[in-house]
Design an enzyme around this catalytic site. Structure first.
Site, short mmCIF file in Angstrom:
data_model
loop_
_atom_site.label_atom_id
_atom_site.label_comp_id
_atom_site.label_asym_id
_atom_site.label_seq_id
_atom_site.Cartn_x
_atom_site.Cartn_y
_atom_site.Cartn_z
N GLU A 116 27.88 -9.53 2.37
CA GLU A 116 28.99 -8.57 2.25
C GLU A 116 28.47 -7.13 2.12
O GLU A 116 29.21 -6.26 1.65
CB GLU A 116 29.89 -8.92 1.06
CG GLU A 116 30.44 -10.34 1.06
CD GLU A 116 31.39 -10.66 2.21
OE1 GLU A 116 31.63 -9.78 3.06
OE2 GLU A 116 31.87 -11.81 2.26
N HIS A 139 32.17 -7.82 -6.26
CA HIS A 139 33.03 -8.80 -5.59
C HIS A 139 32.84 -10.15 -6.27
O HIS A 139 31.72 -10.53 -6.61
CB HIS A 139 32.64 -8.90 -4.11
CG HIS A 139 33.21 -10.10 -3.41
ND1 HIS A 139 34.56 -10.32 -3.28
CD2 HIS A 139 32.61 -11.17 -2.81
CE1 HIS A 139 34.75 -11.45 -2.63
NE2 HIS A 139 33.59 -11.99 -2.34
N HIS A 141 35.16 -14.25 -7.19
CA HIS A 141 36.22 -15.20 -6.81
C HIS A 141 36.97 -15.71 -8.03
O HIS A 141 36.93 -16.90 -8.33
CB HIS A 141 35.60 -16.40 -6.07
CG HIS A 141 34.76 -16.06 -4.88
ND1 HIS A 141 33.82 -16.93 -4.35
CD2 HIS A 141 34.71 -14.95 -4.10
CE1 HIS A 141 33.24 -16.37 -3.29
NE2 HIS A 141 33.74 -15.16 -3.12
N GLU A 169 48.81 -3.66 -21.17
CA GLU A 169 47.82 -2.62 -20.90
C GLU A 169 47.33 -2.58 -19.45
O GLU A 169 46.49 -1.75 -19.10
CB GLU A 169 46.67 -2.73 -21.90
CG GLU A 169 47.21 -2.28 -23.25
CD GLU A 169 46.21 -2.29 -24.38
OE1 GLU A 169 45.01 -2.36 -24.14
OE2 GLU A 169 46.68 -2.20 -25.53
N HIS A 210 40.56 -15.43 -0.93
CA HIS A 210 39.10 -15.35 -1.05
C HIS A 210 38.67 -14.82 -2.43
O HIS A 210 37.90 -15.48 -3.12
CB HIS A 210 38.54 -14.45 0.07
CG HIS A 210 37.05 -14.35 0.08
ND1 HIS A 210 36.28 -14.42 1.21
CD2 HIS A 210 36.17 -14.15 -0.93
CE1 HIS A 210 35.00 -14.31 0.89
NE2 HIS A 210 34.90 -14.12 -0.40
P1 13P Z 1 26.57 -13.81 -0.38
O1 13P Z 1 25.82 -14.99 -0.98
O2 13P Z 1 26.06 -13.46 0.98
O3 13P Z 1 26.57 -12.63 -1.33
O4 13P Z 1 28.07 -14.25 -0.16
C1 13P Z 1 28.87 -14.66 -1.23
C2 13P Z 1 30.30 -14.31 -1.03
O5 13P Z 1 31.05 -14.26 -2.00
C3 13P Z 1 30.79 -14.00 0.34
O6 13P Z 1 32.04 -13.39 0.28
ZN ZN Z 2 33.18 -13.90 -1.56
#
Ligand code: 13P
Ligand code: ZN
Length: 270
Positions: A116, A139, A141, A169, A210
């Protein structure tokens, strides 16, 4: 030279990644983080003339010429970073208008930065224009935010208002709201460009089905942003199937604006 493993930004990142894993936000190799560093941050720790290898990035980012980033490696598990930072993390310097990354430290098994990387670098460019202090793109999940993208309208005003209504808040922590990118193929320049565009107006960008991106001036602030949005999504997922009896009204949101000195995104409150 000092030991890079003692550099405050490296210690901070290892702790943060370990904590992200502990929160369940980063199964397997899920998630990636990048931290902007200036050469001055690195001078005491690395020989900046020693380039281990060069890695093509596959995109251009002339605004980032000469910038250095501490970045998680692709395919690496956050749970393992604390035991082997040099294998799971890397420090790169962008040259050739962002088209080439010079590896200065890390990725010791021959690996490279996250898949990413385009979304991270393009988001840094976008956030720097809004806030020159911005240094972090994160980033991950988180389950409840992800779940919400299956059952909630993805309209950004509606999505943001729901989150604001879930904890008092929230509006104070992310008055700029949450932007949403529809499902797109991850790891591409296209999703990178779409994310960066959304980063122009908010520090949180949901990737439907995602995960989420956050941006901020340091790791704590960015982690806290995602943590707060994820808490709100958790409340939503606990109550969405129940009759709603009470909520936080727009009049109360305006009271919060006044009390905490924040301004909600224009057009988001009545
Ligand atoms: P990477 O292992 O390449 O960082 O990918 C993980 C991920 O969350 C892809 O969106
Ligand atoms: Zn991801």
């Amino acid at each position: 030279m000092k030991d890079i493993l003692t550099a405050p930004y490296l210690v901070d990142l290892v702790r943060t990644l370990t904590n992200m894993y502990a929160h369940g936000w980063d199964e397997r190799n899920g998630g990636n983080v990048s931290v902007l560093l200036h050469e001055a941050d690195l001078a005491d720790y690395l020989d900046l003339d020693h380039v281990i290898r060069e890695i093509p990035t596959g995109f251009a980012a002339p605004e980032l010429e000469g910038c250095c980033f501490l970045v998680t490696g692709t395919g690496k598990y956050f749970k393992n970073v604390q035991y082997d930072p040099a294998n799971n993390l890397g420090i790169v310097r962008l040259i050739d208008g962002g088209k080439t990354a010079q590896l200065l430290w890390g990725y010791s098994d021959g690996g490279k930065f996250t898949s990413e990387f385009p979304a991270h670098m393009m988001s840094h460019v976008a956030r720097m224009k809004v806030d020159p202090e911005n240094r972090v793109v994160m980033h991950c999940h988180p389950a409840n935010l992800l779940a919400m993208t299956y059952v909630h309208d993805l309209d950004e005003i509606k999505f943001t208002r729901t989150l604001w209504q879930m904890c008092t808040e929230c509006i104070v922590v992310f008055p700029d709201g949450v932007n949403v990118v529809p499902w797109m193929l991850c790891g591409t320049n296209e999703i990178g460009e779409a994310t960066a565009k959304k980063m122009e107006t908010a520090r949180l960008v949901v990737w439907s089905q995602h995960g989420i991106y956050g941006a901020g001036k340091d790791l704590d602030e960015t982690f806290g942003l995602i943590e707060t949005a994820e808490k709100a999504a958790e409340i939503y997922m606990k109550i969405a199937h129940l009759p709603l009896v009470n909520t936080i009204t727009d009049a109360q949101m305006h009271e919060l604006e006044a009390r905490f000195g924040v301004k909600a995104r224009p057009g988001y409150l009545a």
